[in-house]
Scaffold this motif. Structure first.
Motif, mmCIF file in Angstrom:
data_model
loop_
_atom_site.group_PDB
_atom_site.id
_atom_site.type_symbol
_atom_site.label_atom_id
_atom_site.label_comp_id
_atom_site.label_asym_id
_atom_site.label_seq_id
_atom_site.Cartn_x
_atom_site.Cartn_y
_atom_site.Cartn_z
ATOM 1 N N ARG A 1 -0.710 12.338 0.749
ATOM 2 C CA ARG A 1 -2.084 12.479 -0.006
ATOM 3 C C ARG A 1 -2.405 13.889 -0.650
ATOM 4 N N HIS B 1 0.825 -1.291 0.050
ATOM 5 C CA HIS B 1 0.078 0.111 0.062
ATOM 6 C C HIS B 1 1.016 1.153 -0.118
ATOM 7 N N ASP C 1 -1.681 1.512 -4.792
ATOM 8 C CA ASP C 1 -0.750 0.183 -4.191
ATOM 9 C C ASP C 1 0.545 0.590 -5.284
ATOM 10 N N HIS D 1 -3.665 5.949 1.037
ATOM 11 C CA HIS D 1 -5.141 5.941 1.205
ATOM 12 C C HIS D 1 -5.511 7.397 1.295
ATOM 13 N N THR D 2 -6.707 7.651 0.540
ATOM 14 C CA THR D 2 -7.235 9.088 0.266
ATOM 15 C C THR D 2 -8.615 9.088 -0.058
ATOM 16 N N ARG E 1 -13.412 6.230 -0.539
ATOM 17 C CA ARG E 1 -11.932 6.160 -0.284
ATOM 18 C C ARG E 1 -11.400 5.343 -1.094
ATOM 19 N N GLN F 1 -4.308 2.166 -8.764
ATOM 20 C CA GLN F 1 -5.299 2.420 -7.754
ATOM 21 C C GLN F 1 -5.809 1.116 -7.751
ATOM 22 N N THR G 1 -7.364 3.695 -2.734
ATOM 23 C CA THR G 1 -5.867 3.097 -2.259
ATOM 24 C C THR G 1 -5.205 3.210 -3.590
ATOM 25 N N GLN H 1 -6.665 11.651 -6.827
ATOM 26 C CA GLN H 1 -7.750 10.552 -6.893
ATOM 27 C C GLN H 1 -9.221 10.974 -6.877
#
Length: 356
Positions: free
Chosen positions: A234, A45, A63, A48-49, A59, A73, A61, A241
């Motif tokens: 983030r 990971h 990776d 996270h945002t 939400r 994503q 993520t 994102q």
């Protein structure tokens, strides 16, 4: 702070209320266990945002592949999710704001055109993901003998043709249209386009079909190796994102293009729109700390008190924003090896016939 669009209509708000009543988890595919770029199975990971710009629910993520460094994503938005989060961003409710944003990037467009002009003088140019055609309008001054066409899935490409900024509009998905455009262009450009696509390698195969042998492919994308990406977390704008699905290290993209029969003739680490990493990061923090502005995906309009509180947050932060702009300017004076630029661009010549 960007200007506010007019208040949403009751119909717009009701439409979003109906969509959100079903929840947002349905907008995500199943998580991947392997890298979509190299298929390696070692992932970690990275981030996270949430949707920091429109502030729509959800939400997300990112990776990173421990093998090739590709960032993606995961879980990725499905087609319904893409429709939901793109809705009213580039057209519809935010269309005017998006148009003003793209118009403000003329200097960036001119820099991209200048980069290409040092190596090529194409007769025909296809700009993939052209939006409203602002790049083509700007590049025409440097390439007066070039015929510019545009391709996009939205109605902006047709608007660009009506304005005379492009000669011909292709509306649809590039990979779907590529067979009908095979060997049709001396130059194909993808400017901040690949990171938005579900399968960037498929898009590159499409480009290998559309660029004539001896022609060129110009690409600019966010640089996931920018040091600000880690330092700002983030709040680094290019993570963007949930729209940015893939972020490719430069070496990965080079190797893949070489496998498709391209030779990279020039590359450059650069900025999307000048050195603005700290300024944009600060804006995102203020935008999310202040009361939300009005938009159709919020259930009710903000009260007068909340609107005034939002204005007060930004007015009070003006000295901070000015300081961040100055700090960005100083960062822009660092050498390219410092890796503080947020994008990279490359130009590749097609040497071989594209894949069938």
């Amino acid at each position: 702070m960007l200007p506010s669009p007019p208040p949403p209509t009751p119909e717009q708000r009701a439409s979003y209320r109906a969509a959100l009543a079903q929840g947002v988890d349905r907008f995500l595919c199943a998580p991947r266990t392997t890298c979509p770029w190299c298929d390696a199975g070692r992932l970690r990971h990275r981030l996270h945002t949430t949707d920091l710009l429109q502030r729509k629910p959800g939400r997300f993520t990112l990776d990173q592949c421990l093998g090739c460094g590709h960032i993606f994503q995961n879980p990725r938005l499905n087609e319904d999710g893409l429709d939901f989060y793109y809705r009213d961003f580039y057209d519809g409710y935010w269309e005017e704001r998006a148009g003003e944003t793209w118009a403000s990037l003329r200097r960036a467009y001119e820099e991209r055109a200048a980069f290409a002009a040092r190596h090529v003088r194409p007769k025909t140019w296809l700009d993939v993901g052209t939006g409203h055609g602002h790049f083509c309008a700007a590049a025409a001054d440097r390439f007066p003998g070039t015929v510019f066409d545009g391709l996009d899935r939205g109605n902006g490409v047709e608007l660009a043709a009506r304005r005379g900024w492009i000669d011909r509009a292709h509306r649809g998905l590039f990979a779907d249209l590529a067979p009908t455009l095979a060997d049709a262009y001396d130059m194909v450009s993808m400017q901040h386009y690949l990171e938005h696509t579900i399968d960037p390698q498929r898009e590159l195969r499409a480009a290998a079909r559309v660029v004539r042998p001896g022609g060129h492919l110009f690409i600019e994308v966010p640089d996931p190796e920018c040091r600000f990406g880690r330092a700002l977390g983030r709040w680094w704008m290019p993570w963007f994102q949930p729209q940015h699905l893939h972020l490719m290290p430069l070496a990965n993209l080079r190797r893949h293009l070489e496998g498709l029969g391209f030779t990279v003739v020039a590359q450059q680490r650069c900025n999307f729109n000048g050195p603005v990493n700290l300024l944009y990061s600060t804006y995102l923090r203020l935008h999310n700390a202040a009361p939300a502005p009005d938009a159709p995906w919020f259930p009710t309009a903000p009260s007068r008190l909340r609107r005034n509180a939002r204005k007060a947050v930004f007015l009070g932060a003006l000295p901070l924003l000015v300081a961040m702009k100055a700090a960005d300017h100083l960062a822009g004076l660092l050498p390219s090896g410092a890796r503080v630029t947020d994008a990279y661009r490359l130009l590749a010549r097609r040497e071989l016939a594209g894949p069938e």
